[in-house]
Design a protein around this motif. Structure first.
Motif, PDB file in Angstrom:
ATOM      1  N   PHE A  83      55.899  85.975  39.267  1.00  0.00           N
ATOM      2  CA  PHE A  83      54.678  85.789  40.044  1.00  0.00           C
ATOM      3  C   PHE A  83      54.480  84.333  40.452  1.00  0.00           C
ATOM      4  N   THR A  84      54.650  83.397  39.516  1.00  0.00           N
ATOM      5  CA  THR A  84      54.429  81.994  39.878  1.00  0.00           C
ATOM      6  C   THR A  84      55.503  81.477  40.832  1.00  0.00           C
ATOM      7  N   LEU A  85      56.663  82.151  40.865  1.00  0.00           N
ATOM      8  CA  LEU A  85      57.666  81.814  41.870  1.00  0.00           C
ATOM      9  C   LEU A  85      57.086  81.966  43.274  1.00  0.00           C
ATOM     10  N   VAL A  86      56.287  83.006  43.488  1.00  0.00           N
ATOM     11  CA  VAL A  86      55.749  83.274  44.831  1.00  0.00           C
ATOM     12  C   VAL A  86      54.283  82.880  44.965  1.00  0.00           C
ATOM     13  N   MET A  87      53.667  82.433  43.894  1.00  0.00           N
ATOM     14  CA  MET A  87      52.244  82.072  43.917  1.00  0.00           C
ATOM     15  C   MET A  87      51.889  81.095  45.040  1.00  0.00           C
ATOM     16  N   PRO A  88      52.673  80.035  45.289  1.00  0.00           N
ATOM     17  CA  PRO A  88      52.301  79.119  46.380  1.00  0.00           C
ATOM     18  C   PRO A  88      52.311  79.778  47.755  1.00  0.00           C
ATOM     19  N   ARG A  89      53.102  80.820  47.919  1.00  0.00           N
ATOM     20  CA  ARG A  89      53.105  81.532  49.203  1.00  0.00           C
ATOM     21  C   ARG A  89      51.920  82.485  49.299  1.00  0.00           C
ATOM     22  N   TRP A  90      51.560  83.090  48.193  1.00  0.00           N
ATOM     23  CA  TRP A  90      50.424  84.021  48.173  1.00  0.00           C
ATOM     24  C   TRP A  90      49.091  83.285  48.191  1.00  0.00           C
ATOM     25  N   GLN A  91      49.049  82.103  47.572  1.00  0.00           N
ATOM     26  CA  GLN A  91      47.847  81.264  47.510  1.00  0.00           C
ATOM     27  C   GLN A  91      46.697  81.916  46.743  1.00  0.00           C
ATOM     28  N   GLY A  92      47.024  82.491  45.577  1.00  0.00           N
ATOM     29  CA  GLY A  92      45.996  83.071  44.726  1.00  0.00           C
ATOM     30  C   GLY A  92      46.460  83.129  43.290  1.00  0.00           C
TER      31      GLY A  92
END
Length: 273
Positions: free
Chosen positions: A197-206
């Motif tokens: 999840f934190t791998l993609v967290m900056p793209r999701w922005q949440g």
């Protein structure tokens, strides 16, 4: 096609909001929380700076008889063996007294370390965003407002590659029984899902702490690995004792995730042993 959940867990300025509160503690768990608040000062005395709840209890999602109680205790100095022994004794007493909890986990840290530059985007973020103040002065007052960016991703979970050899040792040293393997599956499943999840967290922005939602967000960006992380999320809640699951974690999913994380965000700054 995966439908991406709308980002949440941030304020109007895009900064991560604190996820728990004492108001969300389910009624069944309030006597446990009250007992902790009453007993911690006697256990640690003047060494106690502050104490926090984290996990399912302050998020309001704890299950009676299934959830543990998670605590973080900040001391004025670095914890000693006597402090750790006292924390274990308190946890065991609470676990025996209150049937609604399934164990107590206590993290012990010195105030200086929690506020250090090295830990600002790991333990500091953890205190400021995932911990609910219970006693003492809130350390979040001395920490920044965090955003779900690549720096936070790197410093929270950018060390999976360092953990994998230790995981292999734990698996090799465990008893060859389903009962012995289930806690390993639960722990490693949760770690992998949170890392994905934190791998993609900056793209999701949440932000979310729900393992299933974490897996869904990850799967929207890495559909070829989505099924693996969804399965890991389920095992994070209802673990199995299958040795093949553990093997797949340390030989397949784990190494891929560690390499992709390093490629996207870099590797977490090393900590002292």
């Amino acid at each position: 096609m995966t439908v991406l959940p709308a980002p949440r867990g941030v304020d109007a300025q895009g900064r991560l909001a604190r996820e728990g509160s004492l108001a969300r503690v389910p009624p069944a768990f309030r006597p446990v929380v009250a007992a902790v608040r009453d007993r911690l000062p006697a256990v640690f005395g003047t060494r106690l700076h502050s104490a926090y709840l984290y996990g399912s209890v302050p998020r309001g999602t704890a299950r009676v008889g299934r959830s543990d109680l998670d605590l973080l205790v900040a001391l004025h100095g670095e914890p000693a063996d006597a402090d750790r022994a006292a924390a274990r004794a308190l946890g065991q007493a609470l676990d025996q007294e209150f049937r609604q909890i399934d164990g107590v986990g206590t993290l012990l840290y010195g105030r200086e370390r929690l506020l250090s530059d090295l830990e600002r985007y790991d333990l500091g973020w953890f205190v400021a965003c995932l911990c609910t103040p219970l006693l003492g002065d809130d350390l979040a007052e001395h920490l920044p407002r965090y955003r779900p960016d690549s720096l936070l991703a790197r410093e929270t979970n950018g060390d999976l590659g360092r953990w994998l050899p230790h995981w292999r040792e734990r698996i090799a040293g465990a008893e060859d029984t389903e009962e012995a393997r289930r806690p390993l599956v639960r722990f490693m499943s949760r770690h992998l899902v949170r890392t994905g999840f934190t791998l993609v967290m900056p793209r999701w922005q949440g932000w979310t702490s729900d393992l299933r939602e974490m897996a869904e967000v990850f799967g929207a960006y890495y559909p070829q690995r989505a099924a693996e992380l969804r399965r890991a999320a389920e095992y994070g809640y209802e673990p199995v004792g299958d040795p093949e699951v553990l093997r797949s974690y340390v030989d397949e999913l784990g190494p891929w995730l560690a390499a992709e994380y390093a490629r996207v965000h870099g590797v977490k700054a090393p900590r002292p042993d």
